[in-house]
Scaffold this active site. Structure first.
Site, mmCIF file in Angstrom:
data_model
loop_
_atom_site.group_PDB
_atom_site.id
_atom_site.type_symbol
_atom_site.label_atom_id
_atom_site.label_comp_id
_atom_site.label_asym_id
_atom_site.label_seq_id
_atom_site.Cartn_x
_atom_site.Cartn_y
_atom_site.Cartn_z
ATOM 1 N N ASP A 294 -3.757 -2.102 10.116
ATOM 2 C CA ASP A 294 -3.781 -1.656 8.863
ATOM 3 C C ASP A 294 -4.368 -2.036 7.994
ATOM 4 O O ASP A 294 -4.631 -2.791 6.642
ATOM 5 C CB ASP A 294 -2.194 -1.407 8.174
ATOM 6 N N LYS B 268 0.935 -0.960 -0.461
ATOM 7 C CA LYS B 268 0.013 0.204 -0.421
ATOM 8 C C LYS B 268 0.784 1.058 0.196
ATOM 9 O O LYS B 268 2.013 0.866 0.497
ATOM 10 C CB LYS B 268 -1.433 0.085 1.003
HETATM 11 P P1 ATP Z 1 3.770 -0.099 8.389
HETATM 12 O O1 ATP Z 1 3.309 0.542 6.919
HETATM 13 O O2 ATP Z 1 2.844 -0.655 8.444
HETATM 14 O O3 ATP Z 1 3.941 0.347 9.380
HETATM 15 P P2 ATP Z 1 5.849 -1.313 7.385
HETATM 16 O O4 ATP Z 1 5.690 -1.424 5.644
HETATM 17 O O5 ATP Z 1 6.905 0.503 8.073
HETATM 18 O O6 ATP Z 1 4.720 -1.159 7.956
HETATM 19 P P3 ATP Z 1 6.314 -4.181 7.400
HETATM 20 O O7 ATP Z 1 7.454 -4.471 7.074
HETATM 21 O O8 ATP Z 1 5.196 -4.701 7.550
HETATM 22 O O9 ATP Z 1 6.699 -2.553 7.772
HETATM 23 O O10 ATP Z 1 7.362 -4.936 8.692
HETATM 24 C C1 ATP Z 1 7.250 -3.970 9.612
HETATM 25 C C2 ATP Z 1 7.588 -5.408 10.508
HETATM 26 O O11 ATP Z 1 7.430 -5.578 10.911
HETATM 27 C C3 ATP Z 1 9.290 -5.704 11.012
HETATM 28 O O12 ATP Z 1 10.290 -5.423 11.833
HETATM 29 C C4 ATP Z 1 9.212 -7.324 10.319
HETATM 30 O O13 ATP Z 1 10.148 -7.810 11.286
HETATM 31 C C5 ATP Z 1 7.428 -7.629 11.471
HETATM 32 N N1 ATP Z 1 6.739 -8.147 10.869
HETATM 33 C C6 ATP Z 1 6.635 -9.052 11.016
HETATM 34 N N2 ATP Z 1 5.231 -10.254 10.224
HETATM 35 C C7 ATP Z 1 6.721 -9.289 8.947
HETATM 36 C C8 ATP Z 1 5.423 -9.611 7.886
HETATM 37 N N3 ATP Z 1 5.041 -10.574 7.093
HETATM 38 N N4 ATP Z 1 6.840 -9.230 6.663
HETATM 39 C C9 ATP Z 1 7.635 -9.106 6.948
HETATM 40 N N5 ATP Z 1 7.747 -8.078 8.155
HETATM 41 C C10 ATP Z 1 6.800 -8.640 9.483
#
Ligand code: ATP
Length: 284
Positions: A136, A10
């Protein structure tokens, strides 16, 4: 028996923080949409009662800390499912990037398990489960373009923006969402984005107006902490992107353009600055 699901990334076209609530969360207003940069999930029924998670990438936990694992656990416990599943996660969305990769994986796991185990859960039941996994996740279950309010869980669907190209670049830094919200100071925001004008631009299908209305107040935190994110925005603009914004709490920056040739030029120009660069299409 095996099913496949895609978990798209997203991006926020708009992110505004209205106030800090008594429960410690922030009251936010966002406009979210999805791009075709996506993780792929393969869900396979196991002959024993267990949840197994595998992935080609080494940089995420594959146990109960993983959101896709938590989705499987939640569905099993809630509906007393005695069957097992092996989920293979082909991770393509960069991790901790502001692209909701983990939330989208959780949403895809919910959708996939609903099919694999023939649970016949309605979209409403799936979004209810999703809300227990993270703010989210309900949006990721539904997809499309939407306004999200509250903590991000109150959704109002919008029509899709006109088709366009999205170039995404993630600088090699780690940004903690909690830290960015923790450091957010409303008085540092010079100009709040206008949800009303963004919604009007989307409803009118005006690509130019959508680009003009992009806004994310969390840039006031992340761009100060990490000047390379600001620099990346400037480079994208110089390379010809029509609209440029940081997604979520960062550090990924995206640039919008209606033309494929321009998207290729921006992509090639960015490759010299950044390893994680992607060209995607906005999902319509
Ligand atoms: P958001 O935009 O919702 O804040 P993000 O893109 O910044 O999300 P994610 O890639 O979802 O962040 O990952 C954040 C943390 O969640 C990571 O540190 C990771 O260790 C943990 N995590 C748990 N499950 C997953 C997954 N399926 N894929 C990626 N990270 C994951």
């Amino acid at each position: 028996m095996r099913v496949y699901e895609r978990a798209p990334a997203k991006i926020n076209l708009l992110l505004d923080v209205l106030r800090k609530r008594e429960d410690g969360y922030h009251e936010i207003e966002m406009v979210m949409t999805m791009v075709d940069l996506a993780d792929r999930l393969e869900l396979e029924e196991l002959p024993r009662d267990a949840i197994e998670l595998t992935s080609q990438t080494g940089n995420i936990p594959l146990d109960e800390r993983n959101l896709a694992y938590q989705a499987a656990r939640l569905i099993k416990d809630r509906y007393g499912v005695k069957k097992g599943v092996r989920i293979h996660l082909d991770k393509r969305i960069p991790v901790a990037a502001g692209l909701a990769g983990g939330s989208s994986d959780a949403a895809a796991a919910l959708r996939g398990l609903n099919r694999l185990w023939n649970l016949n859960l309605s979209p409403g039941e799936l979004t209810g489960l999703a809300a227990e996994l993270g703010s989210d996740v309900p949006y990721c279950v539904r997809g499309g373009t939407a306004i999200a309010r509250g903590r991000g869980e109150k959704l109002e669907p919008l029509p899709s923006p006109p088709p366009c190209w999205v170039v995404l670049a993630k600088p090699p830094i780690n940004v903690s969402t909690a830290e960015v919200y923790g450091r957010f100071r409303p008085e540092k925001v010079e100009r709040h984005p206008s949800l009303e004008r963004m919604v009007r631009a989307i409803r009118a299908g005006s690509f130019g107006d959508i680009c003009a209305e992009l806004g994310n107040v969390l840039e006031t935190v992340t761009l100060e902490l990490h000047p390379e994110v600001r620099r990346l925005k400037e480079i994208m603009r110089k390379l010809g992107a029509d609209g440029v914004l940081m997604s979520g709490s960062g550090p990924t920056v995206f640039g919008l353009t209606a033309k494929e040739t321009k998207a290729a030029r921006i992509y090639n120009g960015l490759r010299g600055f950044c390893k994680d660069v992607f060209v995607a299409r906005m999902l319509t």
